[in-house]
Write an enzyme that holds these catalytic residues in place. Structure first.
Site, PDB file in Angstrom:
ATOM      1  CG  HIS A 124      -1.886  -1.074   1.334  1.00 52.75           C
ATOM      2  ND1 HIS A 124      -1.809  -2.047   2.292  1.00 52.75           N
ATOM      3  CD2 HIS A 124      -2.987  -1.354   0.587  1.00 52.75           C
ATOM      4  CE1 HIS A 124      -2.827  -2.891   2.146  1.00 52.75           C
ATOM      5  NE2 HIS A 124      -3.556  -2.494   1.120  1.00 52.75           N
ATOM      6  CE  LYS A 141      -2.482  -8.868  -2.837  1.00 51.88           C
ATOM      7  NZ  LYS A 141      -3.528  -9.924  -2.865  1.00 51.88           N
ATOM      8  CG  ASP A 142      -6.123  -7.288  -5.365  1.00 50.62           C
ATOM      9  OD1 ASP A 142      -6.455  -8.444  -5.054  1.00 50.62           O
ATOM     10  OD2 ASP A 142      -5.697  -6.461  -4.545  1.00 50.62           O
ATOM     11  N   GLY A 162      -2.753  -1.533  -6.988  1.00 54.18           N
ATOM     12  CA  GLY A 162      -1.700  -2.535  -7.079  1.00 54.18           C
ATOM     13  C   GLY A 162      -2.066  -3.642  -8.059  1.00 54.18           C
TER      14      GLY A 162
END
Length: 279
Positions: free
Chosen positions: A38, A150-151, A148
């Site tokens: 984050h 990642k998602d 991000g």
């Protein structure tokens, strides 16, 4: 010092003042329990914006499992200290009734890209994501939003949402931040037992193995089958999916003629881990 704002009206008044001065506003939407992933988004926002808003809102509409919502970590005081160290201008942390007031009756749904993978395994999840993101974009009136990778599927959903609804905001995808052993950073990682935490890197390791195999010419189905076996052998439970998909549409692919992404979701104990990598 980072200012904490809890109502849309107060936030919009501040942002309107910034915009009158020609200031570019960046927003980082989060659900809190902040980690370095984050914070990397906050740093990107700081580098590419004049003012930075980080939102913290544990969105009930994107949890299809009420128990997961209850267990989701909430650490606002710690999060605020981290954001102050990064020079974030505003923490917007509304209560649920501020985001979804009495009588709230609207759902935003993005067809196609939201329907497979996470969408199939977590019915209603991306409707909740699309709805709250639409709300946050309206509340913050930001010009740029940082998400991000990642998602990965979430990023594709949000990009489609912005394009389809002509929302005047630029979506900035940012690279996945990983631990030293390769595990993608996630707020859910804190729920892993010590033993499961030691097993967790098997997921990205197996994915890298599959990607290398596919690039070297191993048939896709064989590479994915071998990687799945590696994940299970490392102590994971159910591997919900490990699939090679078109990077933008997330449709199934049979070759590498377009940019592709390897995406996975697997259970380790009672924690569900997701990850994705470029191939």
């Amino acid at each position: 010092m980072t200012q904490v704002i809890r109502t849309a009206a107060e936030l919009q008044e501040k942002v309107a003042g910034w915009k009158r001065s020609g200031i570019l506003v960046g927003v980082v939407p989060t659900m809190g329990a902040l980690h370095d992933g984050h914070l990397s988004l906050a740093r990107a926002a700081r580098a590419q914006s004049d003012r930075v808003i980080v939102t913290i809102f544990v969105n009930p509409k994107q949890f299809n499992n009420p128990e997961d919502l209850t267990k989701y970590p909430r650490t606002e005081a710690q999060d605020l200290a981290l954001l102050e160290a990064e020079g974030v201008d505003v923490l917007f942390a509304p209560q649920p009734e501020e985001v979804y007031p009495e009588g709230f009756a609207t759902t935003v749904s993005v067809a196609g890209v939201s329907e497979m993978l996470e969408g199939a395994k977590r019915p209603g999840h991306f409707d909740g994501v699309a709805t709250v993101v639409s709300k946050l974009f309206g509340m913050t009136q930001a010009g740029r939003a940082f998400f991000g990778e990642k998602d990965w599927q979430q990023v594709q959903v949000v990009q489609r949402l912005v394009r389809d609804l002509n929302i005047p905001i630029k979506i900035i995808p940012c690279p996945t931040i990983r631990e030293a052993d390769g595990l993608a950073m996630s707020s859910r990682n804190v729920r892993l037992t010590a033993q499961d935490r030691s097993r967790a890197p098997a997921l990205p390791n197996a994915m890298q193995h599959a990607a290398q195999s596919i690039r070297s010419g191993v048939p896709i189905a064989q590479a994915l089958e071998e990687a799945t076996a590696m994940i299970v052998a490392a102590g994971f439970g159910e591997v919900e999916y490990l699939e090679l998909r078109d990077a933008e549409t997330l449709r199934e692919v049979s070759d590498l003629s377009r940019p592709v992404r390897l995406l996975a979701a697997a259970w380790l104990g009672d924690v569900r881990l997701i990850d994705n990598i470029d191939v």
